[in-house]
Design an enzyme around this catalytic site. Structure first.
Site, PDB file in Angstrom:
ATOM      1  CB  CYS A  79      -0.241  -0.046   1.104  1.00  0.00           C
ATOM      2  SG  CYS A  79      -2.125   1.493   0.973  1.00  0.00           S
ATOM      3  CB  CYS A 132     -17.716  -7.826  16.883  1.00  0.00           C
ATOM      4  SG  CYS A 132     -18.225  -6.518  17.187  1.00  0.00           S
TER       5      CYS A 132
END
Length: 363
Positions: free
Chosen positions: A8, A324
């Site tokens: 990236c 989560c």
């Protein structure tokens, strides 16, 4: 010692560090997450973690708009300025390809990007969701209704440039750090996006919730269904059910399955009564005269709150908990007085410390 070069360019140039673990090899990321999960939550059996694709896995993008009408940026805000991230490697390819046409759309429609420092302008962000077929839901988050007519008049052009199935405006009039407001105005196409995973029919309305990693979600639902089949319950409650993924994955003709979700939009998308009901899951559960053979919960990060005490005091024997946030899941399990017989990590969020975990608990 220099930091490793990643795929990236935004990360390498220190223009975006949202992927905090990107410089760490993915296999090490995954093993570290597994070790941390086993440390936080004690289970009789921890299954191997389910790995994600490293890139191209995100089906949803909240694209912050900044700059000017003629030269907008689509990405994030850093130091009060817009940072363009149109080549972000995380997004589904359909979302990446949409960035160019969306940029041109802003200029064509004369939309005025919102300025956070000045608190002026109209267009705050564009929320784009891609379904498994590469079709898009596009939502324009505005400060006021002033630019809705020009958005509406140009959506036909946009639909010719990208595979847009749903188009809408969301109003967020206040200067707050929220992704969207309460008011949604439908402008184009259908009112739902087909998020079906093979034979599992799922629909998403603009203000509904869907997991951000489609392929991992597919495996998560299939795994939950397989674990449920092992005990073959006659009745199942899916609380905090969202668009109904767990409930539909476990539904058989011989079972009575009920999903409860606070978001009315999600319940409408799921298919509504009798299988899906809108309401507070905890309150609904307390009002019932019976309990299910299997309770499924998929709560927000804070966990199930005082519902853990209700489960402890009920006659429920088996809970399938999708979490989560393992810290809140472990806390809830302790209050419930349950034991984790089996757990598995699903890497919904590569390059971050976040995890999704499925836990099979018994009293």
């Amino acid at each position: 010692m220099s930091e490793p070069v990643t795929p990236c360019r935004y990360f390498n140039e220190d223009r975006c560090r949202s992927c905090t673990l990107l410089a760490t090899p993915y296999d090490i990321q995954l093993s570290n997450k597994q070790a941390r999960a086993e440390e936080v939550l004690s289970a009789s059996e921890w299954l191997p973690p389910v790995a994600s694709a490293e890139f191209g896995f995100r089906n949803k993008a909240k694209i912050i708009v900044a700059g000017t009408t003629d030269e907008p940026t689509l990405g994030i805000i850093t130091n009060g300025m817009g940072q363009d991230l149109r080549d972000c490697l995380l997004y589904d390819s359909a979302i990446t390809r949409a960035h160019g046409p969306l940029t041109e759309f802003i200029t064509r429609a004369g939309l005025i990007p919102y300025s956070i420092p000045d608190r002026t302008g109209e267009l705050k962000s564009i929320i784009v969701t891609a379904n498994p077929a590469g079709q898009l839901m596009v939502r324009f988050v505005l400060r006021t209704k002033d630019q809705i007519p020009t958005i509406a008049s140009n959506l036909g052009w946009l639909a010719n440039e990208i595979p847009m199935e749903v188009g809408s405006v969301n109003l967020l009039p206040t200067h707050v750090a929220l992704p969207e407001g309460e008011t949604e105005i439908h402008l184009f196409g259908d009112e739902v996006l087909d998020m079906s995973l093979g034979p599992l029919e799922l629909k998403l309305r603009p203000q509904g919730f869907f997991q951000t990693n489609t392929e991992i979600t597919r495996v998560l639902y299939a795994t939950a269904a397989a674990w449920a089949d092992e005990i073959d319950p006659t009745s199942i409650w899916d609380l905090y059910c969202g668009v109904g993924g767990f409930a539909k994955a476990m539904a058989l003709s011989s079972r009575i399955v009920t999903g409860v979700e606070l978001s009315e939009q999600a319940v409408i998308a799921a298919g509504g009564p009798p299988m899906f009901l809108a309401g507070d899951a905890g309150q609904w559960a307390r009002e019932q005269d019976i309990v299910p053979d299997l309770l499924v919960v998929n709560p927000p990060r804070r966990g199930i709150g005082d519902m853990a005490e209700w489960i402890r005091d009920s006659t429920i024997e088996t809970v399938l908990y999708s979490s989560c946030n393992l810290e809140s899941a472990a806390r809830d399990m302790e209050i419930m007085g349950f034991t984790a017989q089996r757990a598995q990590l699903f890497d919904m969020f590569p390059h971050t410390t976040h995890v999704e975990c499925l836990i099979f608990m018994t009293r």
